[in-house]
Design a protein around this motif. Sequence first.
Motif, PDB file in Angstrom:
ATOM      1  N   ALA A 129      40.965  43.441  34.885  1.00  0.00           N
ATOM      2  CA  ALA A 129      40.797  42.748  36.163  1.00  0.00           C
ATOM      3  C   ALA A 129      39.336  42.379  36.402  1.00  0.00           C
ATOM      4  O   ALA A 129      39.045  41.305  36.950  1.00  0.00           O
ATOM      5  CB  ALA A 129      41.312  43.621  37.302  1.00  0.00           C
ATOM      6  N   SER A 130      38.418  43.242  35.990  1.00  0.00           N
ATOM      7  CA  SER A 130      37.002  42.904  36.173  1.00  0.00           C
ATOM      8  C   SER A 130      36.606  41.702  35.331  1.00  0.00           C
ATOM      9  O   SER A 130      35.853  40.838  35.787  1.00  0.00           O
ATOM     10  CB  SER A 130      36.115  44.107  35.850  1.00  0.00           C
ATOM     11  OG  SER A 130      36.147  44.385  34.463  1.00  0.00           O
ATOM     12  N   TYR A 131      37.136  41.606  34.112  1.00  0.00           N
ATOM     13  CA  TYR A 131      36.852  40.436  33.272  1.00  0.00           C
ATOM     14  C   TYR A 131      37.457  39.166  33.877  1.00  0.00           C
ATOM     15  O   TYR A 131      36.844  38.110  33.852  1.00  0.00           O
ATOM     16  CB  TYR A 131      37.387  40.637  31.850  1.00  0.00           C
ATOM     17  CG  TYR A 131      36.541  41.572  31.024  1.00  0.00           C
ATOM     18  CD1 TYR A 131      35.181  41.325  30.828  1.00  0.00           C
ATOM     19  CD2 TYR A 131      37.091  42.697  30.437  1.00  0.00           C
ATOM     20  CE1 TYR A 131      34.408  42.180  30.067  1.00  0.00           C
ATOM     21  CE2 TYR A 131      36.325  43.552  29.676  1.00  0.00           C
ATOM     22  CZ  TYR A 131      34.980  43.290  29.496  1.00  0.00           C
ATOM     23  OH  TYR A 131      34.223  44.138  28.751  1.00  0.00           O
ATOM     24  N   VAL A 132      38.639  39.279  34.438  1.00  0.00           N
ATOM     25  CA  VAL A 132      39.283  38.121  35.055  1.00  0.00           C
ATOM     26  C   VAL A 132      38.502  37.691  36.304  1.00  0.00           C
ATOM     27  O   VAL A 132      38.354  36.492  36.563  1.00  0.00           O
ATOM     28  CB  VAL A 132      40.762  38.433  35.380  1.00  0.00           C
ATOM     29  CG1 VAL A 132      41.403  37.317  36.178  1.00  0.00           C
ATOM     30  CG2 VAL A 132      41.540  38.661  34.091  1.00  0.00           C
ATOM     31  N   LEU A 133      37.986  38.656  37.069  1.00  0.00           N
ATOM     32  CA  LEU A 133      37.171  38.311  38.235  1.00  0.00           C
ATOM     33  C   LEU A 133      35.863  37.629  37.830  1.00  0.00           C
ATOM     34  O   LEU A 133      35.423  36.674  38.480  1.00  0.00           O
ATOM     35  CB  LEU A 133      36.878  39.551  39.071  1.00  0.00           C
ATOM     36  CG  LEU A 133      38.010  40.025  39.964  1.00  0.00           C
ATOM     37  CD1 LEU A 133      37.654  41.353  40.614  1.00  0.00           C
ATOM     38  CD2 LEU A 133      38.341  38.993  41.014  1.00  0.00           C
ATOM     39  N   VAL A 134      35.235  38.096  36.744  1.00  0.00           N
ATOM     40  CA  VAL A 134      34.020  37.437  36.251  1.00  0.00           C
ATOM     41  C   VAL A 134      34.357  36.021  35.803  1.00  0.00           C
ATOM     42  O   VAL A 134      33.607  35.066  36.075  1.00  0.00           O
ATOM     43  CB  VAL A 134      33.371  38.262  35.119  1.00  0.00           C
ATOM     44  CG1 VAL A 134      32.297  37.460  34.399  1.00  0.00           C
ATOM     45  CG2 VAL A 134      32.795  39.547  35.663  1.00  0.00           C
ATOM     46  N   ALA A 135      35.499  35.866  35.134  1.00  0.00           N
ATOM     47  CA  ALA A 135      35.916  34.515  34.721  1.00  0.00           C
ATOM     48  C   ALA A 135      36.158  33.635  35.940  1.00  0.00           C
ATOM     49  O   ALA A 135      35.831  32.436  35.918  1.00  0.00           O
ATOM     50  CB  ALA A 135      37.180  34.600  33.871  1.00  0.00           C
ATOM     51  N   ALA A 170      43.686  38.406  39.113  1.00  0.00           N
ATOM     52  CA  ALA A 170      42.942  39.671  39.179  1.00  0.00           C
ATOM     53  C   ALA A 170      43.498  40.581  40.270  1.00  0.00           C
ATOM     54  O   ALA A 170      43.617  41.794  40.074  1.00  0.00           O
ATOM     55  CB  ALA A 170      41.467  39.391  39.420  1.00  0.00           C
ATOM     56  N   VAL A 171      43.871  40.011  41.403  1.00  0.00           N
ATOM     57  CA  VAL A 171      44.452  40.807  42.485  1.00  0.00           C
ATOM     58  C   VAL A 171      45.786  41.409  42.039  1.00  0.00           C
ATOM     59  O   VAL A 171      46.087  42.579  42.321  1.00  0.00           O
ATOM     60  CB  VAL A 171      44.610  39.957  43.764  1.00  0.00           C
ATOM     61  CG1 VAL A 171      45.476  40.650  44.788  1.00  0.00           C
ATOM     62  CG2 VAL A 171      43.250  39.630  44.345  1.00  0.00           C
ATOM     63  N   LEU A 172      46.595  40.642  41.320  1.00  0.00           N
ATOM     64  CA  LEU A 172      47.866  41.168  40.801  1.00  0.00           C
ATOM     65  C   LEU A 172      47.641  42.300  39.798  1.00  0.00           C
ATOM     66  O   LEU A 172      48.371  43.304  39.803  1.00  0.00           O
ATOM     67  CB  LEU A 172      48.680  40.052  40.162  1.00  0.00           C
ATOM     68  CG  LEU A 172      49.319  39.048  41.119  1.00  0.00           C
ATOM     69  CD1 LEU A 172      50.003  37.932  40.336  1.00  0.00           C
ATOM     70  CD2 LEU A 172      50.306  39.754  42.020  1.00  0.00           C
TER      71      LEU A 172
END
Length: 186
Positions: A50-56, A76-78
């Motif tokens: 999720a942290s990688y998806v938020l950075v993306a 990321a929330v999911l």
Amino acid sequence: MPLPFLTADRAFDDTTDDAALPFEDRDRWRRPYRPGPWRVAASAVLLLLASYVLVASVIIAAAGALPGAAACAGLAVLIIAAALRLLRMGTWVSAQGLRRVAFLSTHTVPWAQIASVRTAQQPVRWLGLPRTVQGQALVLVRKDRATGEQRLLLTDRNADFLARRTAFDRAADTIEVWADEYRRTA
């Protein structure tokens, strides 16, 4: 930020106390064991993803593609919600009854509808996968079912108790004591 669902109450770990139900507030839902290392590791991997998806999402937003950034943030929330639900899974007890929390569902059975809670030797699923192995399971038998339907509450091969035999025995004993205490009063 405290996460009360992540750890079991300290009173369950106190082996010197003779009282099986050492709580004043028995109406609060409690899980009488800590989540196992497999469950915590899987949740940690999901939170890392999720942290990688938020950075993306931030990078995509900086590039000017706001719909793509919103989609990444929603993903990321999911993933974060899935990690938290994975940590919340298990068997919970309170004065109202026994609650089995699965990934997508929650089933609560009042103490008055429980015929017995017992440990049984039987084939169980290994880490929730289709493969079965011989192991121990904590089984719930309901009164209101004509066929005596049994529901698995815990197994010694699930993500909470794999390679933690004493933790399974302690958790199963604690849940059985709660069931014996409250079935008598119900």
